[in-house]
Design a protein around this motif. Structure first.
Motif, PDB file in Angstrom:
ATOM      1  N   ASP A  86      -8.271 -14.318  12.307  1.00 20.76           N
ATOM      2  CA  ASP A  86      -8.426 -12.893  12.009  1.00 20.76           C
ATOM      3  C   ASP A  86      -7.798 -12.549  10.667  1.00 20.76           C
ATOM      4  O   ASP A  86      -6.736 -13.072  10.303  1.00 20.76           O
ATOM      5  CB  ASP A  86      -7.764 -12.035  13.099  1.00 20.76           C
ATOM      6  N   SER A  87      -8.439 -11.623   9.966  1.00 19.09           N
ATOM      7  CA  SER A  87      -7.911 -11.138   8.692  1.00 19.09           C
ATOM      8  C   SER A  87      -6.963  -9.963   8.960  1.00 19.09           C
ATOM      9  O   SER A  87      -7.357  -8.966   9.575  1.00 19.09           O
ATOM     10  CB  SER A  87      -9.070 -10.684   7.792  1.00 19.09           C
ATOM     11  N   VAL A  88      -5.726 -10.103   8.488  1.00 16.02           N
ATOM     12  CA  VAL A  88      -4.713  -9.065   8.674  1.00 16.02           C
ATOM     13  C   VAL A  88      -4.116  -8.716   7.314  1.00 16.02           C
ATOM     14  O   VAL A  88      -3.672  -9.606   6.575  1.00 16.02           O
ATOM     15  CB  VAL A  88      -3.605  -9.529   9.646  1.00 16.02           C
ATOM     16  N   PHE A  89      -4.092  -7.433   6.982  1.00 12.91           N
ATOM     17  CA  PHE A  89      -3.580  -6.950   5.701  1.00 12.91           C
ATOM     18  C   PHE A  89      -2.243  -6.259   5.927  1.00 12.91           C
ATOM     19  O   PHE A  89      -2.148  -5.320   6.724  1.00 12.91           O
ATOM     20  CB  PHE A  89      -4.590  -5.995   5.062  1.00 12.91           C
ATOM     21  N   ILE A  90      -1.192  -6.731   5.236  1.00 10.58           N
ATOM     22  CA  ILE A  90       0.156  -6.194   5.408  1.00 10.58           C
ATOM     23  C   ILE A  90       0.766  -5.884   4.045  1.00 10.58           C
ATOM     24  O   ILE A  90       1.177  -6.800   3.321  1.00 10.58           O
ATOM     25  CB  ILE A  90       1.052  -7.191   6.175  1.00 10.58           C
ATOM     26  N   PRO A  91       0.835  -4.616   3.644  1.00 17.40           N
ATOM     27  CA  PRO A  91       1.560  -4.242   2.425  1.00 17.40           C
ATOM     28  C   PRO A  91       3.071  -4.356   2.666  1.00 17.40           C
ATOM     29  O   PRO A  91       3.575  -3.924   3.707  1.00 17.40           O
ATOM     30  CB  PRO A  91       1.141  -2.786   2.193  1.00 17.40           C
ATOM     31  N   ILE A  92       3.784  -4.912   1.694  1.00 16.67           N
ATOM     32  CA  ILE A  92       5.216  -5.185   1.846  1.00 16.67           C
ATOM     33  C   ILE A  92       6.009  -4.383   0.828  1.00 16.67           C
ATOM     34  O   ILE A  92       5.754  -4.449  -0.369  1.00 16.67           O
ATOM     35  CB  ILE A  92       5.502  -6.689   1.652  1.00 16.67           C
ATOM     36  N   ASN A 113      -1.384  -9.935   1.558  1.00 16.64           N
ATOM     37  CA  ASN A 113      -0.270  -9.038   1.221  1.00 16.64           C
ATOM     38  C   ASN A 113      -0.457  -8.429  -0.160  1.00 16.64           C
ATOM     39  O   ASN A 113      -1.063  -9.034  -1.045  1.00 16.64           O
ATOM     40  CB  ASN A 113       1.066  -9.800   1.202  1.00 16.64           C
ATOM     41  N   ILE A 114       0.075  -7.239  -0.321  1.00 16.36           N
ATOM     42  CA  ILE A 114       0.415  -6.718  -1.638  1.00 16.36           C
ATOM     43  C   ILE A 114       1.879  -6.314  -1.555  1.00 16.36           C
ATOM     44  O   ILE A 114       2.386  -6.006  -0.470  1.00 16.36           O
ATOM     45  CB  ILE A 114      -0.465  -5.522  -2.073  1.00 16.36           C
ATOM     46  N   GLU A 115       2.569  -6.345  -2.676  1.00 16.49           N
ATOM     47  CA  GLU A 115       3.993  -6.007  -2.678  1.00 16.49           C
ATOM     48  C   GLU A 115       4.280  -4.996  -3.778  1.00 16.49           C
ATOM     49  O   GLU A 115       3.601  -4.964  -4.804  1.00 16.49           O
ATOM     50  CB  GLU A 115       4.851  -7.258  -2.867  1.00 16.49           C
ATOM     51  N   THR A 116       5.300  -4.193  -3.529  1.00 21.73           N
ATOM     52  CA  THR A 116       5.800  -3.280  -4.548  1.00 21.73           C
ATOM     53  C   THR A 116       7.304  -3.454  -4.634  1.00 21.73           C
ATOM     54  O   THR A 116       7.926  -4.077  -3.765  1.00 21.73           O
ATOM     55  CB  THR A 116       5.426  -1.821  -4.230  1.00 21.73           C
ATOM     56  N   ASP A 117       7.903  -2.916  -5.676  1.00 20.46           N
ATOM     57  CA  ASP A 117       9.344  -3.076  -5.876  1.00 20.46           C
ATOM     58  C   ASP A 117      10.117  -2.473  -4.707  1.00 20.46           C
ATOM     59  O   ASP A 117       9.773  -1.386  -4.209  1.00 20.46           O
ATOM     60  CB  ASP A 117       9.783  -2.388  -7.169  1.00 20.46           C
ATOM     61  N   TRP A 118      11.155  -3.164  -4.273  1.00 24.14           N
ATOM     62  CA  TRP A 118      12.030  -2.608  -3.242  1.00 24.14           C
ATOM     63  C   TRP A 118      12.682  -1.337  -3.791  1.00 24.14           C
ATOM     64  O   TRP A 118      13.067  -1.275  -4.950  1.00 24.14           O
ATOM     65  CB  TRP A 118      13.100  -3.622  -2.857  1.00 24.14           C
ATOM     66  N   GLY A 119      12.758  -0.331  -2.946  1.00 19.45           N
ATOM     67  CA  GLY A 119      13.265   0.972  -3.366  1.00 19.45           C
ATOM     68  C   GLY A 119      12.152   1.956  -3.656  1.00 19.45           C
ATOM     69  O   GLY A 119      12.416   3.112  -3.996  1.00 19.45           O
ATOM     70  N   THR A 120      10.895   1.483  -3.518  1.00 19.33           N
ATOM     71  CA  THR A 120       9.731   2.351  -3.678  1.00 19.33           C
ATOM     72  C   THR A 120       8.785   2.113  -2.504  1.00 19.33           C
ATOM     73  O   THR A 120       9.008   1.227  -1.680  1.00 19.33           O
ATOM     74  CB  THR A 120       8.980   2.063  -4.996  1.00 19.33           C
ATOM     75  N   VAL A 121       7.728   2.915  -2.429  1.00 19.57           N
ATOM     76  CA  VAL A 121       6.666   2.708  -1.439  1.00 19.57           C
ATOM     77  C   VAL A 121       5.333   2.702  -2.173  1.00 19.57           C
ATOM     78  O   VAL A 121       5.269   2.849  -3.387  1.00 19.57           O
ATOM     79  CB  VAL A 121       6.684   3.796  -0.342  1.00 19.57           C
ATOM     80  N   PHE A 122       4.262   2.545  -1.418  1.00 17.34           N
ATOM     81  CA  PHE A 122       2.925   2.476  -2.000  1.00 17.34           C
ATOM     82  C   PHE A 122       2.290   3.859  -2.112  1.00 17.34           C
ATOM     83  O   PHE A 122       2.454   4.705  -1.213  1.00 17.34           O
ATOM     84  CB  PHE A 122       2.012   1.605  -1.134  1.00 17.34           C
TER      85      PHE A 122
END
Length: 405
Positions: A86-92, A113-122
């Protein structure tokens, strides 16, 4: 006697979990044990399910606790929904996005996954664009990241998933009971909570809820495993190899539903604790409870700023129940935490990964979220920082918090 009486220290616990347990919850845990099929216990189970629905603001039929810590709830939901491939998408955007990823991978998912800097959100639109690119079966996200003190907006993402017939799973372990969590309005298909944070119940259960879309998936998978439909022996065998027995939601539906089929021995005293914790939340009222958490968080933040310390993270996405503070240059953060614990009986937290030793995290959750505790931690932190030679504004932190109150 070789072993002393159990007599733990009385702490002021201001971490992002566990927090101080409600005294009424602890008393409930000391009440007599009932058999799991006693009609009185069945009534308690049904009451608990009803209160979990109110907690998550949902009309879902299925709402019950998983026996185990919050991670058990995450694994039960993801493990029951995911089939190999299964394909599962998890933004971190913090530690617990990585945890969701690890669980999904262990159950055979192909994770994006996609990631953004810790201390922020998407920005939700960035997440939606990636959903359109990946076209996953499941999107899984953390609502409140205690590792960074940030909270992700979910409403637009939930709507986008529903419009695309994608299942949306949310980790609300850190937020439910202290921050608005609207399972139905935000179109969340399955959401997982925790007891040891804003509910102020000892760790050991994970309240969850899921809707008919998830139920349909679970029942289809159950039929495949029982060999009631033709699906290819190899695929059935793969599913059986990876799926958990203890965390199988389809079996737990039989246990918590009218059939009451034996699956495991229910954690009786923990269920008493959860029921009482939920009753306290609903007795206070959700909106009043959220306002209390926001008030105490605001008082803490104003005190921290008046002391001259710097908050960590983007204030626009601050998680109301966790405040993150940058450790001042030249100060040993662990030494400060140790002195707070040993001299003031106050526990605050460090963080994980790239933030370990760089920030302090102070939780204002559930029963720990009280004026007395906020003033106590501000006064003690000021005293400890002075002993460590930090350059801070003296005498202003508690006064700034009192101004808020």
């Amino acid at each position: 006697m070789k072993y002393r009486d159990l007599n733990p220290s009385t702490r002021t616990i201001m971490t992002p979990g566990p927090v101080e347990a409600e005294p009424r919850v602890l008393r409930a845990m000391a009440t007599p044990i009932l058999g799991q099929f006693d009609p009185e216990f069945t009534y308690i189970m049904n009451e608990t399910m009803e209160m979990i629905r109110d907690l998550f603001q949902t009309q879902n039929h299925w709402a019950f606790p998983i026996d185990g810590t919050s991670r058990a709830g995450l694994e039960a939901v993801l493990g029951s929904m995911i089939e190999p491939g299964d394909s599962v998408f998890i933004p971190i955007y913090g530690r617990f996005g990585h945890l969701l990823t690890e669980i999904a991978v262990r159950y055979g998912a192909e994770v994006y996954n996609i990631e953004t800097d810790w201390g922020t959100v998407f920005d939700p639109q960035d997440v939606i664009r990636e959903i359109d690119r990946v076209r996953p079966k499941i999107v899984a996200m953390v609502h409140g990241e205690t590792s960074t003190g940030c909270m992700q907006p979910l409403k637009a993402i939930g709507r986008a998933c529903r419009e695309r017939d994608i299942l949306f799973v949310v980790d609300a372990v850190a937020t439910v009971g202290g921050v608005e969590v609207k399972a139905d309005e935000w179109m969340i298909d399955a959401v997982i909570g925790g007891t040891q944070k804003c509910l102020s119940v000892p760790s050991g259960m994970a309240p969850i809820t899921f809707n008919s879309r998830v139920e349909k998936l679970l029942l289809q998978r159950k039929k495949i495993e029982q060999g009631l439909v033709e699906h290819g022996a190899k695929r059935v065998e793969q599913t059986r190899m990876i799926r958990s027995n203890y965390f199988d939601l389809s079996q737990l539906m039989d246990y918590w539903g009218p059939a009451q089929l034996n699956h495991h021995t229910e954690a009786t005293s923990m269920l008493y604790a959860l029921r009482e914790g939920l009753r306290i939340v609903l007795e206070e009222g959700l909106s009043q409870r959220f306002e209390r958490h926001q008030l105490n968080a605001t008082a803490l933040v104003k005190g921290i700023q008046a002391m001259g310390l710097t908050l960590y993270g983007n204030p626009a996405c601050k998680l109301p129940v966790v405040t993150c503070i940058s450790v001042p240059e030249g100060i040993d953060g662990e030494s400060v935490r140790s002195m707070l614990l040993n001299d003031f009986d106050i526990e605050i937290a460090s963080s994980f990964g790239p933030l370990k030793g760089k920030i302090w995290r102070i939780g204002t959750m559930g029963y720990s979220c009280r004026k007395k505790n906020v003033l106590h931690v501000l006064g003690a932190l000021e005293a400890v920082l002075l002993r460590h030679g930090a350059e801070i504004e003296v005498g202003k932190a508690v006064q700034a918090a009192l101004d808020v109150y």
